[in-house]
Design an enzyme around this catalytic site. Structure first.
Site, short mmCIF file in Angstrom:
data_model
loop_
_atom_site.label_atom_id
_atom_site.label_comp_id
_atom_site.label_asym_id
_atom_site.label_seq_id
_atom_site.Cartn_x
_atom_site.Cartn_y
_atom_site.Cartn_z
N GLU A 1 2.52 6.49 -6.85
CA GLU A 1 1.51 7.35 -7.47
C GLU A 1 1.80 8.82 -7.23
O GLU A 1 1.75 9.65 -8.14
CB GLU A 1 0.12 6.99 -6.91
CG GLU A 1 -0.37 5.61 -7.35
CD GLU A 1 -1.61 5.16 -6.58
OE1 GLU A 1 -2.41 6.04 -6.17
OE2 GLU A 1 -1.80 3.95 -6.40
N TYR B 1 0.82 -1.21 0.00
CA TYR B 1 0.00 0.00 0.00
C TYR B 1 0.85 1.26 0.00
O TYR B 1 0.71 2.12 -0.86
CB TYR B 1 -0.92 -0.01 1.23
CG TYR B 1 -2.38 -0.07 0.91
CD1 TYR B 1 -3.31 0.51 1.76
CD2 TYR B 1 -2.84 -0.70 -0.23
CE1 TYR B 1 -4.65 0.43 1.49
CE2 TYR B 1 -4.18 -0.78 -0.49
CZ TYR B 1 -5.09 -0.21 0.38
OH TYR B 1 -6.43 -0.29 0.12
#
Lengths: 208, 338
Positions: A137, A130
């Protein structure tokens, strides 16, 4: 079930590319069609949540899928100069491993033959994946900012006959900022799920 | 007279919080809440939810003890609803904001647009007209809150005021920014478009007001609540927080009468919809959107329409549940359609 398949294809394609070329440059370009095609398929995820095939809440799934589609279509597809950034590989790897694990988990659960390792992986890999995905990103969006500012892409300026304006650059800044409240919520949600599933803890949910 | 004993337990922990003895059989839940507050002053009545079952529905303030399915020792479960704020306070705050904020943009207060535009005035008539309409709309809402509406619930959770104000104030600023912008573009079809839109707006404002008055007159003050000892107090919070009894077309309020058209033609919309006040409200904003030809206004109308449709459908459903003879032709918010 068959949903692991696209991600396996992607994983294999990525590994092969790197083994052949020895660099990540051009990697995105080589897998982009597959990625886009299957990522858009992920919209079906939300339908599955709605019907109840998958036990994830619609909102959680919605946020995940939207952010994936946003990254693929509105960032990497539209802003070609950033396709060779290392951060792109970072989130692609994170997504691929996460999805293969997750879908294997669903498949084996449906078949009633769930090896403990798969369950363990599904509820532990995310702890690293995660944050890695989020970093990938965010770095990618950050790298895209100068190009967005320079080209003024996806933006509407005044004056115009509908009296509205939109600045994609500021929109991206706000998007990056939104990770701050959203990511911890998703992360702690998964941590709670993990405690419940792996350690049989009874979690008393916060009342409304 | 047989007296009841009432014990109040925490719904989550089952801890015994309060024991009341010698409670009169015709005591209401409201009166029990008042007694409970005496021992736990931090839980004023408005934030108390008392129920017969820990996971069950809240009992109503007007429920009478002896009519409940309890023995002479009644066990009630308590849940804290959290800090409460009066409806009146929320409405006044959420409506005063847009009124004030819009004017900041209209007068082009410094630091919004470029410095050369500080305190300048738009050269477009429609911009001045829009300011009058927007301001009129919110002044009307404020006055209705103070003098027209009757709220059946006194309070709502405190966090609602932050949510509601963000919505109203945020959209007001967003709309006002573009309408009062030095680069504002007036409507494509000019004065014709503005006149038509203004007419729609005015008609819908009058309509909306007529419906509010009709709903208020459905039950004159004093008839409600049903007589209990000493009448009912629902959530008195600070100055001016006292409620007036009764209902309006708000979600969750308890209806007693079906609204019907009156002599006022604007109320004839009751023939076709359950919540014409919402119909007129959407109409006003559509008018305003056409008048200003501003996309943010259209988006605000759309969001408002969505929310009001949800409320109207809920209201419509509760009308249907309560009244066997509810007019079948009526739709919730849009005649024949929705």
């Amino acid at each position: 079930s068959s949903y692991s398949f696209p991600w396996l294809v992607l994983a294999i394609a990525m590994v092969r590319f790197y083994m052949e070329k020895g660099t990540h440059k051009g990697l995105y370009k080589s897998i982009q069609k597959t990625l886009k095609f299957f990522q858009t398929f992920a919209l079906l995820e939300i339908v599955h949540c709605l019907i109840g095939i998958v036990p994830t809440s619609v909102i959680v799934a919605g946020v995940q899928v939207s952010s994936r589609i946003f990254m693929v279509w509105l960032i990497t597809h539209s802003i070609k100069p950033i396709q060779n950034e290392e951060s792109v590989v970072l989130f692609l790897v994170a997504w691929t491993v996460t999805e293969i694990t997750r879908y294997s988990f669903y498949t084996f659960s449906l078949l009633d033959h769930l090896p403990y390792f798969i369950k363990w992986a599904r509820y532990n890999f995310f702890i690293i994946l995660y944050p890695v995905g989020v970093v990938g990103e965010l770095l990618t969006i950050y790298a895209a900012l100068p190009y967005v500012k320079k080209t003024g892409m996806f933006s509407i300026r005044l004056p115009n006959k509908y009296n509205v304006s939109f600045d994609y650059y500021y929109f991206l800044l706000i998007t990056m900022a939104s990770y701050i409240p959203l990511f911890p919520q998703l992360y702690f949600h998964m941590l709670r799920q993990r405690r419940k599933v792996l350690h049989g803890e009874v979690i008393v949910e916060k009342d409304d | 007279m047989k007296h009841y004993e009432v014990e109040i337990l925490d719904a989550k922990t089952r801890e015994k919080l309060c024991f009341l003895d010698k409670v009169e059989p015709h005591a209401t839940i409201a009166e029990i809440k008042n007694l409970f507050t005496k021992t736990h002053p931090q839980w004023y009545p408005a934030r108390q939810s008392l129920r017969l079952d820990p996971k069950g529905k809240s009992l109503k303030d007007e429920d009478v003890l002896q009519k409940l399915p309890v023995g002479t020792t009644a066990t009630l479960y308590f849940r804290d609803l959290g800090a409460q704020i009066s409806w009146v306070t929320v409405f006044l705050t959420e409506y005063a904001g847009p009124l004030f904020i819009y004017l900041l943009f209209y007068f082009r207060v410094p630091f919004i647009y470029g410095h050369k535009y500080d305190f300048t005035s738009s050269r477009h008539t429609v911009v001045h007209l829009a300011c009058i309409c927007h301001s009129f709309h919110y002044v009307k809402r404020l006055l209705e809150t103070l003098f027209v509406h009757r709220f059946s619930h006194g309070t709502m959770p405190l966090r609602n005021i932050f949510k509601n104000c963000t919505y109203y104030w945020g959209f007001a600023a967003w709309m006002a920014y573009y309408i009062n912008h030095p680069l504002y573009t007036p409507p494509t079809y000019g004065a014709q478009q503005v006149k038509l839109a203004l007419a729609i707006f005015v008609i819908c404002q009058l309509g909306n007001f007529s419906i509010h008055m009709a709903l208020r007159d459905l039950r004159p003050a004093g008839e409600w609540p049903a007589p209990g000892k000493g009448g009912m107090v629902v959530g008195r919070l600070g100055k001016g927080g006292s409620h007036l009894p009764l209902l309006s077309c708000l979600p969750g309020s308890k209806t007693r009468k079906i609204p019907y058209p009156t002599k006022n033609p604007f109320t004839w919309l009751f023939l076709l919809v359950s919540c014409p006040n919402y119909t007129y409200e959407v109409g006003s904003w559509i008018g305003f959107a056409i008048m200003t030809q501003c996309l943010p206004v259209a988006l605000f109308s759309l969001v408002g329409f969505t929310q009001m449709t949800i409320w109207a459908k809920g209201k419509h459903r509760s009308y249907l549940k309560e009244f066997r003879d509810y007019p079948p032709l009526r739709m919730p918010i849009i005649p024949f359609l929705l």
